[in-house]
Motif scaffolding. Structure first.
Motif, PDB file in Angstrom:
ATOM      1  N   GLU A 119     -23.891   5.344  13.201  1.00 53.54           N
ATOM      2  CA  GLU A 119     -22.035   5.661  13.321  1.00 53.54           C
ATOM      3  C   GLU A 119     -21.456   6.207  12.063  1.00 53.54           C
ATOM      4  O   GLU A 119     -20.665   6.887  11.876  1.00 53.54           O
ATOM      5  CB  GLU A 119     -21.324   4.186  14.063  1.00 53.54           C
ATOM      6  CG  GLU A 119     -21.888   4.108  15.637  1.00 53.54           C
ATOM      7  CD  GLU A 119     -21.360   3.127  15.775  1.00 53.54           C
ATOM      8  OE1 GLU A 119     -20.462   2.268  17.025  1.00 53.54           O
ATOM      9  OE2 GLU A 119     -21.048   1.704  14.623  1.00 53.54           O
ATOM     10  N   GLU A 120     -22.460   5.310  10.602  1.00 54.52           N
ATOM     11  CA  GLU A 120     -22.246   5.761   9.671  1.00 54.52           C
ATOM     12  C   GLU A 120     -21.502   6.890   9.305  1.00 54.52           C
ATOM     13  O   GLU A 120     -21.238   8.014   8.649  1.00 54.52           O
ATOM     14  CB  GLU A 120     -22.321   4.715   8.670  1.00 54.52           C
ATOM     15  CG  GLU A 120     -21.955   3.314   9.037  1.00 54.52           C
ATOM     16  CD  GLU A 120     -22.336   2.382   7.584  1.00 54.52           C
ATOM     17  OE1 GLU A 120     -22.869   2.847   7.131  1.00 54.52           O
ATOM     18  OE2 GLU A 120     -22.303   1.059   7.992  1.00 54.52           O
ATOM     19  N   THR A 121     -23.105   7.294   9.752  1.00 58.50           N
ATOM     20  CA  THR A 121     -23.705   9.052   8.818  1.00 58.50           C
ATOM     21  C   THR A 121     -22.747  10.312   9.838  1.00 58.50           C
ATOM     22  O   THR A 121     -22.502  11.431   9.694  1.00 58.50           O
ATOM     23  CB  THR A 121     -25.111   8.969   9.810  1.00 58.50           C
ATOM     24  OG1 THR A 121     -26.109   8.341   8.815  1.00 58.50           O
ATOM     25  CG2 THR A 121     -26.201  10.925   9.443  1.00 58.50           C
ATOM     26  N   VAL A 122     -22.998   9.402  11.161  1.00 57.48           N
ATOM     27  CA  VAL A 122     -21.963  10.173  12.253  1.00 57.48           C
ATOM     28  C   VAL A 122     -20.766  10.822  11.546  1.00 57.48           C
ATOM     29  O   VAL A 122     -20.303  12.100  10.975  1.00 57.48           O
ATOM     30  CB  VAL A 122     -21.947  10.181  13.611  1.00 57.48           C
ATOM     31  CG1 VAL A 122     -20.990  11.086  14.243  1.00 57.48           C
ATOM     32  CG2 VAL A 122     -23.159  10.808  13.910  1.00 57.48           C
ATOM     33  N   ASN A 123     -19.559   9.815  11.327  1.00 51.35           N
ATOM     34  CA  ASN A 123     -18.868   9.627  10.619  1.00 51.35           C
ATOM     35  C   ASN A 123     -18.369  10.165   9.494  1.00 51.35           C
ATOM     36  O   ASN A 123     -17.425  11.772   9.306  1.00 51.35           O
ATOM     37  CB  ASN A 123     -18.388   8.336  10.428  1.00 51.35           C
ATOM     38  CG  ASN A 123     -18.230   7.549  12.392  1.00 51.35           C
ATOM     39  OD1 ASN A 123     -17.856   8.271  13.257  1.00 51.35           O
ATOM     40  ND2 ASN A 123     -17.911   6.256  11.832  1.00 51.35           N
ATOM     41  N   ARG A 124     -19.498  10.141   8.706  1.00 47.67           N
ATOM     42  CA  ARG A 124     -18.790  10.767   7.244  1.00 47.67           C
ATOM     43  C   ARG A 124     -19.414  11.920   7.486  1.00 47.67           C
ATOM     44  O   ARG A 124     -18.839  13.346   7.048  1.00 47.67           O
ATOM     45  CB  ARG A 124     -20.038  10.449   6.473  1.00 47.67           C
ATOM     46  CG  ARG A 124     -19.893  10.847   4.863  1.00 47.67           C
ATOM     47  CD  ARG A 124     -21.775  10.082   3.984  1.00 47.67           C
ATOM     48  NE  ARG A 124     -23.101  10.379   4.212  1.00 47.67           N
ATOM     49  CZ  ARG A 124     -23.355   9.360   4.569  1.00 47.67           C
ATOM     50  NH1 ARG A 124     -23.211   8.239   4.987  1.00 47.67           N
ATOM     51  NH2 ARG A 124     -24.640  10.517   5.382  1.00 47.67           N
ATOM     52  N   ILE A 125     -20.307  12.681   7.868  1.00 47.85           N
ATOM     53  CA  ILE A 125     -21.051  14.761   8.214  1.00 47.85           C
ATOM     54  C   ILE A 125     -19.778  15.346   8.237  1.00 47.85           C
ATOM     55  O   ILE A 125     -19.667  15.860   9.116  1.00 47.85           O
ATOM     56  CB  ILE A 125     -22.228  14.481   8.866  1.00 47.85           C
ATOM     57  CG1 ILE A 125     -23.292  14.070   7.993  1.00 47.85           C
ATOM     58  CG2 ILE A 125     -22.669  15.991   9.473  1.00 47.85           C
ATOM     59  CD1 ILE A 125     -24.243  13.782   8.507  1.00 47.85           C
ATOM     60  N   TRP A 126     -19.122  14.637  10.219  1.00 45.52           N
ATOM     61  CA  TRP A 126     -17.812  15.575  10.853  1.00 45.52           C
ATOM     62  C   TRP A 126     -16.411  15.299  10.129  1.00 45.52           C
ATOM     63  O   TRP A 126     -16.394  15.964  10.782  1.00 45.52           O
ATOM     64  CB  TRP A 126     -18.054  14.605  11.862  1.00 45.52           C
ATOM     65  CG  TRP A 126     -19.284  15.198  13.575  1.00 45.52           C
ATOM     66  CD1 TRP A 126     -18.127  16.416  14.404  1.00 45.52           C
ATOM     67  CD2 TRP A 126     -20.261  15.427  13.388  1.00 45.52           C
ATOM     68  NE1 TRP A 126     -19.586  17.397  14.760  1.00 45.52           N
ATOM     69  CE2 TRP A 126     -20.294  15.929  14.438  1.00 45.52           C
ATOM     70  CE3 TRP A 126     -21.163  14.735  12.841  1.00 45.52           C
ATOM     71  CZ2 TRP A 126     -21.355  16.928  14.925  1.00 45.52           C
ATOM     72  CZ3 TRP A 126     -22.616  14.817  13.506  1.00 45.52           C
ATOM     73  CH2 TRP A 126     -22.834  15.844  14.607  1.00 45.52           C
ATOM     74  N   ARG A 127     -16.814  14.183   9.163  1.00 49.10           N
ATOM     75  CA  ARG A 127     -15.205  14.702   8.691  1.00 49.10           C
ATOM     76  C   ARG A 127     -15.675  15.267   7.657  1.00 49.10           C
ATOM     77  O   ARG A 127     -14.186  16.132   7.247  1.00 49.10           O
ATOM     78  CB  ARG A 127     -15.210  12.623   7.709  1.00 49.10           C
ATOM     79  CG  ARG A 127     -14.620  11.638   8.122  1.00 49.10           C
ATOM     80  CD  ARG A 127     -14.030  10.390   7.385  1.00 49.10           C
ATOM     81  NE  ARG A 127     -14.539  10.645   6.524  1.00 49.10           N
ATOM     82  CZ  ARG A 127     -15.470   9.576   6.554  1.00 49.10           C
ATOM     83  NH1 ARG A 127     -15.658   8.641   8.052  1.00 49.10           N
ATOM     84  NH2 ARG A 127     -16.422   9.029   5.743  1.00 49.10           N
ATOM     85  N   THR A 128     -17.059  15.833   6.961  1.00 54.72           N
ATOM     86  CA  THR A 128     -17.076  17.012   5.638  1.00 54.72           C
ATOM     87  C   THR A 128     -16.624  18.042   6.545  1.00 54.72           C
ATOM     88  O   THR A 128     -15.821  18.670   6.145  1.00 54.72           O
ATOM     89  CB  THR A 128     -18.414  16.370   4.983  1.00 54.72           C
ATOM     90  OG1 THR A 128     -19.253  15.864   4.422  1.00 54.72           O
ATOM     91  CG2 THR A 128     -18.278  17.528   4.422  1.00 54.72           C
TER      92      THR A 128
END
Length: 292
Positions: free
Chosen positions: A279-288
């Motif tokens: 979840e943390e990785t996905v949120n970071r990448i899709w926010r970018t």
């Protein structure tokens, strides 16, 4: 700044959490998710379950409000070389066509057959023929076969995977990309994904490192050398709209059954920890992606 793209939905391969369905559902629920990928229930593949056991499981999944995003078949996997009896694969797909209809699932994971000692050219011809026949049946059943970058003729080479897709020429054959398989199979997952990304319909997330003894050890996503973040960035760039399904392999490695080794039994706490890390990785990448 553009509006944030919708991140993919997250799922889990249930038996990576626990053998039994109640614990599988509980682990997915603890994450706040409602997508389940089904591979085995109490150690039994979906197609091999008795009718009564399957009906009870399907009802329990419905009652829990779970959606089955995909079903993992044994078709063409590490246990079924190209020299084996194709009728077993056809029979399994026929059973899964009926059972996927009950589960409301459309995607069935397949692989593309270890060689079993066959010569290269003959192996490739046989795989193309078999997969095309399987896809024709899938089309009739309203299913999509998703070919995993794992065991088999097209599992470790993007050009072969593209060749297989072109030969079959059907929207009922797509790619299931596993981020972690490259470490175990000796290829760069990010490089392999780039030419395949437009055909990816489903994703397994795992990460891995090499051990001093030459084995593969599995770790939380982003802590290994599989290139999980790089793979997810490619998918985000392409507007991927499928699901990401965690396959931690921390306490379950199904292929070890083939060597007689203990495959493990999953672990709910590790499964949940893995899901939180994704979840943390996905949120970071899709926010970018939103600020590009």
């Amino acid at each position: 700044m553009s509006s944030a793209p919708e991140p993919p939905r997250l799922a889990g391969i249930g038996d990576e959490a626990a053998p039994g369905l109640p614990d599988q559902i509980a682990a997915v629920r603890e994450l706040g998710w409602n997508l389940l990928e089904v591979r085995t229930l109490d150690g039994v593949p979906v197609a091999a379950m008795g009718d009564a056991d399957f009906e009870r499981a399907a009802e329990r999944i419905r009652a829990a409000g779970m959606e089955v995003v995909a079903v993992a078949a044994k078709i063409g996997d590490w246990s079924r070389p190209a020299t084996g009896d194709f009728s077993a694969d056809l029979a399994e797909l026929d059973v899964l066509a009926r059972r996927c209809a009950v589960l409301g699932a459309r995607m069935v994971r397949i692989m593309s057959y270890p060689s079993g000692g066959m010569a290269e050219a003959a192996w490739g011809r046989l795989v193309r023929t078999r997969v095309r026949a399987l896809v024709h049946r899938a089309e009739d059943a309203g299913l999509v076969l998703v070919h995993e970058n794992c065991a088999g003729w097209a599992g470790e080479d993007a050009d072969r995977a593209l060749d297989l897709i072109a030969h079959v020429d059907s929207p009922a054959l797509r790619v299931l990309f596993d981020t972690g398989n490259g470490v175990a199979h000796g290829y760069d997952a990010v490089a392999m994904l780039r030419p395949l990304a437009e055909y990816v319909a489903h994703v397994h997330v795992k990460d891995a490192v090499d051990t001093p003894g030459g084995d593969t050890a599995y770790v939380l996503p982003g802590r290994g050398r599989a290139g999980v973040a790089g793979c997810l960035r490619i998918l985000a760039d392409r507007g991927y709209r499928g699901a990401l399904s965690i396959e931690p392999h921390l306490h379950l490695r199904p292929h070890l059954r083939g060597t007689g080794a203990d495959p493990g039994r999953g672990d709910p706490a590790a499964f949940v920890e893995y899901g939180r890390a994704l979840e943390e990785t996905v949120n970071r990448i899709w926010r970018t992606e939103a600020v590009r």
